[in-house]
Scaffold this motif. Structure first.
Motif, PDB file in Angstrom:
ATOM      1  N   GLY A  89       0.812  -1.206   0.000  1.00 27.55           N
ATOM      2  CA  GLY A  89       0.000   0.000   0.000  1.00 27.55           C
ATOM      3  C   GLY A  89       0.845   1.254   0.000  1.00 27.55           C
ATOM      4  O   GLY A  89       2.076   1.202   0.007  1.00 27.55           O
ATOM      5  N   GLY A  90       0.180   2.382  -0.008  1.00 32.93           N
ATOM      6  CA  GLY A  90       0.897   3.644  -0.012  1.00 32.93           C
ATOM      7  C   GLY A  90      -0.065   4.811  -0.113  1.00 32.93           C
ATOM      8  O   GLY A  90      -1.292   4.649  -0.083  1.00 32.93           O
ATOM      9  N   SER A  91       0.505   6.001  -0.229  1.00 34.57           N
ATOM     10  CA  SER A  91      -0.288   7.219  -0.315  1.00 34.57           C
ATOM     11  C   SER A  91       0.264   8.108  -1.422  1.00 34.57           C
ATOM     12  O   SER A  91       1.465   8.383  -1.467  1.00 34.57           O
ATOM     13  CB  SER A  91      -0.252   7.979   1.020  1.00 34.57           C
ATOM     14  N   ILE A  92      -0.621   8.540  -2.309  1.00 31.09           N
ATOM     15  CA  ILE A  92      -0.273   9.483  -3.359  1.00 31.09           C
ATOM     16  C   ILE A  92      -1.012  10.786  -3.070  1.00 31.09           C
ATOM     17  O   ILE A  92      -2.227  10.783  -2.854  1.00 31.09           O
ATOM     18  CB  ILE A  92      -0.663   8.948  -4.750  1.00 31.09           C
ATOM     19  N   ILE A  93      -0.272  11.890  -3.058  1.00 29.45           N
ATOM     20  CA  ILE A  93      -0.854  13.195  -2.752  1.00 29.45           C
ATOM     21  C   ILE A  93      -0.571  14.120  -3.925  1.00 29.45           C
ATOM     22  O   ILE A  93       0.587  14.401  -4.244  1.00 29.45           O
ATOM     23  CB  ILE A  93      -0.253  13.774  -1.455  1.00 29.45           C
ATOM     24  N   ASN A  94      -1.621  14.550  -4.589  1.00 26.52           N
ATOM     25  CA  ASN A  94      -1.504  15.408  -5.764  1.00 26.52           C
ATOM     26  C   ASN A  94      -1.827  16.851  -5.384  1.00 26.52           C
ATOM     27  O   ASN A  94      -2.887  17.119  -4.804  1.00 26.52           O
ATOM     28  CB  ASN A  94      -2.488  14.955  -6.848  1.00 26.52           C
ATOM     29  N   PHE A  95      -0.938  17.771  -5.729  1.00 27.09           N
ATOM     30  CA  PHE A  95      -1.201  19.178  -5.438  1.00 27.09           C
ATOM     31  C   PHE A  95      -1.992  19.811  -6.570  1.00 27.09           C
ATOM     32  O   PHE A  95      -1.526  19.879  -7.707  1.00 27.09           O
ATOM     33  CB  PHE A  95       0.106  19.927  -5.182  1.00 27.09           C
ATOM     34  N   ALA A  96      -3.182  20.260  -6.222  1.00 28.45           N
ATOM     35  CA  ALA A  96      -4.021  21.009  -7.148  1.00 28.45           C
ATOM     36  C   ALA A  96      -3.889  22.489  -6.779  1.00 28.45           C
ATOM     37  O   ALA A  96      -2.801  22.956  -6.448  1.00 28.45           O
ATOM     38  CB  ALA A  96      -5.461  20.534  -7.066  1.00 28.45           C
ATOM     39  N   SER A  97      -4.974  23.237  -6.821  1.00 27.38           N
ATOM     40  CA  SER A  97      -4.942  24.658  -6.496  1.00 27.38           C
ATOM     41  C   SER A  97      -6.378  25.150  -6.395  1.00 27.38           C
ATOM     42  O   SER A  97      -7.275  24.620  -7.059  1.00 27.38           O
ATOM     43  CB  SER A  97      -4.209  25.439  -7.596  1.00 27.38           C
TER      44      SER A  97
END
Length: 254
Positions: free
Chosen positions: A140-148
């Protein structure tokens, strides 16, 4: 100011951050390093990135700088592979890199549009694609996408950028649906106006900043370090059952 909270489950985790050499990205790189993570960051700017890496070393911390132009997908994949080879399978990915260049509608060419998307949207998918097999193998893991929040407030001066940032929300939800069965969580952070050096140099004016702060519930300037705590939360087991969400961090502007 870096958050004081400690997430013990993050210690020793292999973390990859794009655009981690300056601005918000540099704060994220330092923040994860302070958690005891094995941090690698990708950036195109060598001087700023090497300066950051040296400053962290002086503070007893470490982060691996990997130089790559995120528009070059082969180079991006190679950097992600080097991060995994050095630190083990990446289990936290932070897609932070962006370039918020202003542009007039009439001036946008096909080449400009494609190049803008190649910086602000396309790498988010291909970096996730590169690390997903390792995350699956690791359990497993965590993906964090920066939007705005720029597209949420109808920002008028950068339509290609706001299109990309809106697209990141859709990408986040699609990846969350696909990768959830493998215990990979995918979320987004949408920052408000953060006072990076770049913002101050190019766009911050006393009147503009004053008007913006008046619309915020919290009447303080947002700093890059203010994004570290929310990002650590989404990376850690504290958000174990949270996925496909967008966390707005804008001092209550919206």
């Amino acid at each position: 100011m870096m958050p004081s909270v400690r997430h013990p489950d993050l210690e020793g985790r292999s973390v990859l951050i794009t655009g981690g050499g300056s601005g918000i990205g540099a704060a994220l790189t330092e923040g994860f390093a302070r958690q005891g993570c094995k941090v690698a960051f990708i950036d195109i700017a060598r001087e700023a990135s090497e300066t950051l890496a040296a400053r962290l070393r002086d503070a007893g911390l470490s982060a691996l700088f990997l130089q790559a132009d995120l528009r070059d997908i082969d180079a991006l994949r190679q950097a992600a592979a080097e991060a995994a080879e050095t630190h083990g399978p990446v289990t936290v990915l932070v897609n932070n890199a962006a370039y918020d260049q202003r542009h007039e509608i009439a001036d946008v060419t096909v080449d400009y549009w494609d190049d803008n998307q190649a910086i602000n949207l396309r790498p988010h998918f291909f970096t996730a694609q590169a690390v997903a097999p390792g995350m699956k193998a690791a359990g497993g893991g965590s993906i964090i996408n920066f939007a705005s929040t720029s597209f949420m407030i109808n920002h008028p001066d950068m339509p290609s950028y706001t299109a990309a940032k809106a697209g990141i929300i859709g990408l986040t939800k699609g990846l969350a649906g696909k990768l959830g069965p493998d215990r990979i969580r995918v979320n987004a952070i949408a920052p408000g106006w953060v006072m990076t050096e770049r913002q101050r140099e190019l766009w911050v004016t006393p009147d503009g900043l004053s008007a913006h702060l008046e619309r915020q519930c919290l009447k303080e300037e947002m700093q890059p370090a203010d994004l570290v705590g929310p990002c650590l939360f989404l990376a850690s087991d504290a958000s174990r059952m949270l996925t496909a969400q967008t966390l707005i961090v804008d001092a209550g502007h919206l």
